[in-house]
Design a protein around this motif. Structure first.
Motif, short mmCIF file in Angstrom:
data_model
loop_
_atom_site.label_atom_id
_atom_site.label_comp_id
_atom_site.label_asym_id
_atom_site.label_seq_id
_atom_site.Cartn_x
_atom_site.Cartn_y
_atom_site.Cartn_z
N ALA A 70 0.86 -1.19 0.00
CA ALA A 70 0.00 0.00 0.00
C ALA A 70 0.89 1.23 0.00
CB ALA A 70 -0.92 0.00 1.22
N VAL A 71 0.30 2.35 -0.38
CA VAL A 71 1.08 3.58 -0.55
C VAL A 71 0.42 4.72 0.22
CG1 VAL A 71 1.87 5.33 -2.19
CG2 VAL A 71 1.97 2.91 -2.81
N LEU A 72 1.23 5.51 0.93
CA LEU A 72 0.77 6.74 1.56
C LEU A 72 1.49 7.90 0.89
CD1 LEU A 72 0.27 7.38 5.35
CD2 LEU A 72 1.20 9.13 3.85
N ILE A 73 0.73 8.81 0.29
CA ILE A 73 1.31 9.91 -0.47
C ILE A 73 1.33 11.18 0.37
CG2 ILE A 73 1.05 11.34 -2.55
CD1 ILE A 73 -0.37 8.95 -3.86
N ALA A 74 2.55 11.70 0.61
CA ALA A 74 2.71 12.87 1.46
C ALA A 74 3.59 13.93 0.82
CB ALA A 74 3.28 12.45 2.82
N VAL A 75 3.65 13.92 -0.52
CA VAL A 75 4.36 14.99 -1.23
C VAL A 75 3.40 16.16 -1.42
CG1 VAL A 75 5.99 13.48 -2.39
CG2 VAL A 75 3.76 13.89 -3.44
N PRO A 76 3.88 17.36 -1.78
CA PRO A 76 2.97 18.47 -2.05
C PRO A 76 1.95 18.14 -3.14
CG PRO A 76 5.22 19.26 -1.82
CD PRO A 76 5.30 17.76 -1.81
N GLU A 81 -0.67 13.65 -8.71
CA GLU A 81 -1.12 12.89 -9.88
C GLU A 81 -0.04 11.95 -10.42
OE1 GLU A 81 -3.59 13.51 -14.06
OE2 GLU A 81 -2.46 15.20 -13.22
N PRO A 82 1.22 12.40 -10.58
CA PRO A 82 2.25 11.48 -11.10
C PRO A 82 2.54 10.30 -10.19
CG PRO A 82 2.97 13.77 -11.28
CD PRO A 82 1.75 13.76 -10.42
N VAL A 83 2.16 10.39 -8.92
CA VAL A 83 2.32 9.26 -8.00
C VAL A 83 1.06 8.40 -7.98
CG1 VAL A 83 2.77 8.60 -5.61
CG2 VAL A 83 3.93 10.58 -6.59
N LEU A 84 -0.09 9.05 -8.03
CA LEU A 84 -1.36 8.31 -8.00
C LEU A 84 -1.51 7.39 -9.20
CD1 LEU A 84 -3.71 11.19 -6.82
CD2 LEU A 84 -3.46 8.99 -5.66
N PRO A 99 -4.48 17.95 -0.96
CA PRO A 99 -5.68 17.65 -1.73
C PRO A 99 -5.47 16.38 -2.56
CG PRO A 99 -4.37 19.22 -2.94
CD PRO A 99 -3.63 18.96 -1.64
N LEU A 100 -6.55 15.87 -3.13
CA LEU A 100 -6.38 14.74 -4.06
C LEU A 100 -5.41 15.17 -5.15
CD1 LEU A 100 -7.14 11.93 -5.11
CD2 LEU A 100 -9.06 13.00 -6.30
N THR A 101 -5.74 16.26 -5.83
CA THR A 101 -4.85 16.96 -6.76
C THR A 101 -5.19 18.45 -6.64
OG1 THR A 101 -6.33 16.90 -8.68
CG2 THR A 101 -4.87 14.99 -8.36
N PRO A 102 -4.38 19.34 -7.22
CA PRO A 102 -4.61 20.77 -7.01
C PRO A 102 -5.79 21.38 -7.76
CG PRO A 102 -2.32 20.31 -7.60
CD PRO A 102 -3.10 19.10 -7.88
N ASP A 103 -6.39 20.65 -8.70
CA ASP A 103 -7.49 21.23 -9.49
C ASP A 103 -8.47 20.13 -9.88
OD1 ASP A 103 -6.75 20.22 -12.40
OD2 ASP A 103 -4.89 20.99 -11.53
N SER A 104 -9.67 20.57 -10.26
CA SER A 104 -10.74 19.60 -10.55
C SER A 104 -10.46 18.80 -11.81
CB SER A 104 -12.08 20.33 -10.67
OG SER A 104 -12.07 21.25 -11.75
N GLU A 105 -9.78 19.39 -12.78
CA GLU A 105 -9.51 18.68 -14.03
C GLU A 105 -8.64 17.45 -13.79
OE1 GLU A 105 -7.57 19.51 -18.48
OE2 GLU A 105 -7.91 21.17 -17.10
N SER A 106 -7.56 17.63 -13.04
CA SER A 106 -6.69 16.49 -12.75
C SER A 106 -7.35 15.53 -11.76
CB SER A 106 -5.33 16.97 -12.21
OG SER A 106 -5.50 17.79 -11.08
N SER A 107 -8.16 16.05 -10.84
CA SER A 107 -8.89 15.17 -9.92
C SER A 107 -9.86 14.27 -10.69
CB SER A 107 -9.65 15.99 -8.88
OG SER A 107 -8.79 16.59 -7.95
N LEU A 108 -10.51 14.84 -11.69
CA LEU A 108 -11.45 14.05 -12.50
C LEU A 108 -10.71 12.96 -13.27
CD1 LEU A 108 -14.37 13.67 -13.32
CD2 LEU A 108 -14.01 15.33 -15.16
N ARG A 109 -9.50 13.26 -13.73
CA ARG A 109 -8.72 12.22 -14.42
C ARG A 109 -8.43 11.06 -13.48
NH1 ARG A 109 -5.82 16.72 -16.79
NH2 ARG A 109 -4.14 16.52 -15.24
N ILE A 110 -8.11 11.36 -12.23
CA ILE A 110 -7.84 10.30 -11.25
C ILE A 110 -9.10 9.50 -10.97
CG2 ILE A 110 -7.19 9.86 -8.86
CD1 ILE A 110 -4.85 10.55 -10.75
#
Length: 337
Positions: A70-76, A81-84, A99-110
């Motif tokens: 499992a992975v815990l992401i704690a970078v800025p 996104e490049p880690v997710l 945040p999940l990602t800094p903007d809704s566009e990249s969050s939607l991609r995830i």
């Protein structure tokens, strides 16, 4: 005996190091098996609390080496996104700091990528949902004991911030937490955001206009106001007052030893988030580890919740310039029900 979950922490800064210590020393059923950090000095410092952990500079290398379960992401946030993406493609359970990602566009991609899997794999690190006081307030709302919830008032106060703290960070770094926990408390999403400016504090650095009052309208009609103040000086305070049909409820009040001296009464308040939400952070990580062992993988805010917060933050940043900004979102996918 259940096998100990091998957790790889991506990012060994202050937050990552804190999670490394938490998992290895205060969490059952898991241990740190990998530290993914390109800065060698940071990685070495974090490794002191993670004996036996392997060091990697990229998440892809840790995955290829079969070093993590499992992975815990704690970078800025801008690096999430490049880690997710590789973690999702490997089918790994993920706890991603906000945040999940800094903007809704990249969050939607995830969100779209995650829906190719069999179930949600991402839990977003909005730790207030694990705070005992917030949990008690949510139970009160759900019980109906005090009647319908009508309004919520929030306080989010920091003692001070540095010169690098910008106007938009009042929303994206601070009110971001309210954009998650308020809908969770009230059982309804944010549909509009407005920002009002009171008299500006003389303690705010040049270029920063604060405090601000953030007004949110929820889909169920509940009205919310949040005071965001980052130069209050006396300490760190996060509190909420709920107005019901049949009474009030408050959380986040100073607690502990009460003292009387020289004609004064005082109770020590928190100095930063690490003490105010220490229990919440511990409970969040333990709940996530337990969920991974149970196969549900997620025990808190999911990626869709993170996407909704990104939409609210974008509306909040626009509202800093004036106006009531709508927050438009599609219905929650069944995948995240």
């Amino acid at each position: 005996m259940t096998k100990s979950l091998r957790v790889g922490v991506v990012g060994a800064g202050a937050m990552g190091a804190d999670h490394i210590d938490r998992i290895n020393n205060r969490t059952s059923g898991a241990h740190i098996s990998a530290i993914i950090e390109p800065d060698a000095a940071r990685a070495a410092a974090a490794a002191e609390n993670a004996p036996g952990a392997q060091a990697f500079t990229r998440i892809e290398d840790a995955i290829a080496a079969d070093a993590v379960d499992a992975v815990l992401i704690a970078v800025p946030g801008q690096f999430h996104e490049p880690v997710l993406i590789p973690a999702l493609e490997a089918g790994l359970p993920i706890l991603c700091e906000k945040p999940l990602t800094p903007d809704s566009e990249s969050s939607l991609r995830i969100v779209e990528l995650e829906q190719k899997l069999d179930k949600p794999h991402i839990q977003v690190g909005f730790m207030r949902r694990f705070d005992p006081e917030y949990n008690n307030l949510r139970k009160l709302v759900e019980s109906g004991e005090a009647g319908e919830l009508l309004m919520l008032r929030g306080l989010h106060r920091n003692p001070s911030v540095g010169e690098s703290y910008t106007q938009s960070m009042l929303i994206t770094d601070s009110v971001v937490h309210e954009f998650d926990v308020i809908p969770w408390l009230a059982g309804s999403r944010v549909v509009s955001v407005e920002v009002k400016y009171p008299k500006t504090s003389s303690l705010a650095h040049s270029g920063l206009k604060e405090p601000i009052l953030v007004i949110m309208e929820l889909e169920n009609g509940v009205l919310v106001d949040v005071e965001m103040n980052v130069n209050i000086q006396f300490g760190y305070q996060v509190a909420t007052e709920a107005v019901f049909e049949k009474g009030l409820a408050r959380i986040g009040q100073p607690s502990g030893m009460q003292r009387w001296r020289d004609g004064e009464f005082f109770v020590k308040d928190h100095e930063d988030f690490t003490t105010r939400f220490a229990t919440a952070y511990d409970r969040q990580i333990q709940s996530w580890v337990d969920a991974v062992h149970e196969g549900t993988l997620v025990a808190g805010p999911n990626a869709w919740d993170g996407y909704l917060v990104a939409l609210s933050c974008e509306a909040g940043v626009k509202a800093l310039e004036g106006g009531v900004i709508p927050v438009d979102a599609a219905p929650r996918p069944e995948f995240y029900a």
